[in-house]
Design a protein around this motif. Structure first.
Motif, mmCIF file in Angstrom:
data_model
loop_
_atom_site.group_PDB
_atom_site.id
_atom_site.type_symbol
_atom_site.label_atom_id
_atom_site.label_comp_id
_atom_site.label_asym_id
_atom_site.label_seq_id
_atom_site.Cartn_x
_atom_site.Cartn_y
_atom_site.Cartn_z
ATOM 1 N N LYS A 91 14.999 54.450 -15.475
ATOM 2 C CA LYS A 91 14.848 55.837 -15.031
ATOM 3 C C LYS A 91 15.719 56.055 -13.794
ATOM 4 C CE LYS A 91 10.147 56.472 -16.804
ATOM 5 N NZ LYS A 91 8.740 56.818 -16.464
ATOM 6 N N GLU A 126 17.385 59.006 -10.905
ATOM 7 C CA GLU A 126 17.424 60.336 -10.297
ATOM 8 C C GLU A 126 18.480 60.336 -9.202
ATOM 9 O OE1 GLU A 126 14.505 62.937 -7.463
ATOM 10 O OE2 GLU A 126 13.706 62.442 -9.458
ATOM 11 N N THR A 142 18.690 63.902 -13.449
ATOM 12 C CA THR A 142 17.698 62.897 -13.814
ATOM 13 C C THR A 142 18.020 62.370 -15.206
ATOM 14 O OG1 THR A 142 16.185 64.564 -14.714
ATOM 15 C CG2 THR A 142 15.905 63.953 -12.404
ATOM 16 N N MET A 143 17.807 61.076 -15.407
ATOM 17 C CA MET A 143 18.070 60.448 -16.705
ATOM 18 C C MET A 143 17.000 59.416 -17.023
ATOM 19 S SD MET A 143 22.188 59.771 -16.771
ATOM 20 C CE MET A 143 22.271 59.131 -15.096
ATOM 21 N N GLU A 144 16.747 59.240 -18.298
ATOM 22 C CA GLU A 144 15.875 58.175 -18.778
ATOM 23 C C GLU A 144 16.592 57.487 -19.934
ATOM 24 O OE1 GLU A 144 11.635 58.068 -20.979
ATOM 25 O OE2 GLU A 144 11.551 58.761 -18.879
ATOM 26 N N GLY A 151 18.114 63.500 -20.370
ATOM 27 C CA GLY A 151 18.116 63.850 -18.958
ATOM 28 C C GLY A 151 18.212 65.340 -18.728
ATOM 29 N N THR A 152 18.267 65.690 -17.446
ATOM 30 C CA THR A 152 18.345 67.098 -17.039
ATOM 31 C C THR A 152 19.288 67.239 -15.852
ATOM 32 O OG1 THR A 152 16.050 67.478 -17.727
ATOM 33 C CG2 THR A 152 17.031 69.101 -16.256
#
Length: 238
Positions: free
Chosen positions: A71, A73, A92-94, A114-115
């Motif tokens: 995860k 950010e 943000t990424m996962e 992500g976003t």
């Protein structure tokens, strides 16, 4: 019984040492990933990205060279498109099933989501000079809107006009955010719509994202716009 107690104590101590070593190793790995991502994403913030490697034990993941989940950010990322910079307030990424190779210098996620968050200040800076982007409230259908205000000179009339419009924010080409006015008030006046649209309708490419990620859709909020992204074989490092 005494021997059994000694054995149990020894196992507990060894287990504690293993857990401690495992946590130290994962913290070092998180720091290394954060440093690489900061350079790759062009993060302008003085703070390193927040990286969390999930799953226990971590050391067995190192042995197999595959991380269960990572995860990430990152704040204050600067993306560059032609001669204009686009600031991203937060990314943000996962990432799932991250494969490690090249002596752990390369990390590729089998899939990632992500976003990207752009504030209205970010969008205003990405627009032409004098253009202001803000939250436009809800439409009659209850949908959140983006309001764009700009002025333009009308050569034919020899004067400057200002218009505030409601624009749709969308994604095109998997890497570009587009603002397009739904309609321009006073468009019946010759030259008004063309002059205003030249200022307020624009595309901005978002680079710096890890290779393999594609922008998907936009959600408008009171604080800005959130652009979702997803991808496979996403290169996080190397």
């Amino acid at each position: 019984m005494r021997a059994l107690r000694i054995l149990l104590v020894t196992l507990v101590v060894l287990a504690g040492l293993f857990v401690a070593a495992d946590r130290i190793a994962v913290n070092l790995a998180e720091d290394e990933v954060a440093k690489k991502l900061k350079g790759q994403l062009g993060a302008a913030s003085s703070d390193d990205p927040s990286v969390s490697i999930e799953g226990f034990p971590f050391l067995t993941q190192v042995v197999t060279k595959e991380l269960d989940k990572v995860k990430i950010e990152v704040a204050d990322v600067t993306a560059t498109t032609s001669d204009r910079q686009v600031r991203l307030s937060k990314v943000t990424m996962e990432a799932d099933d991250v494969r490690l190779s090249n002596n752990f210098g390369t990390a590729v996620a089998e899939r990632a989501t992500g976003t990207v968050h752009l504030s209205y200040a970010d969008l205003s800076k990405a627009a032409d000079e004098g253009v202001q982007v803000s939250y436009g409230g809800k439409s009659t259908s209850g949908k959140d809107q983006v309001k764009v205000t700009a002025s333009a000179v009308l050569p034919m009339l020899g004067r400057t006009v200002e218009r505030s419009v409601y624009s749709t924010v969308s994604v095109t080409g998997g890497d570009t955010v587009r603002l397009h006015a739904d309609k321009v008030p006073g468009s019946r006046i010759p030259g008004v719509e063309d002059a205003i649209r030249k200022k307020i309708d624009f595309d901005r490419r978002i680079d710096r994202l890890p290779e393999g990620l594609k922008l998907q859709k936009v959600e408008t909020t009171k604080d800005g716009v959130d652009v979702s992204m997803t991808g496979t074989d996403v290169r996080l490092a190397g």
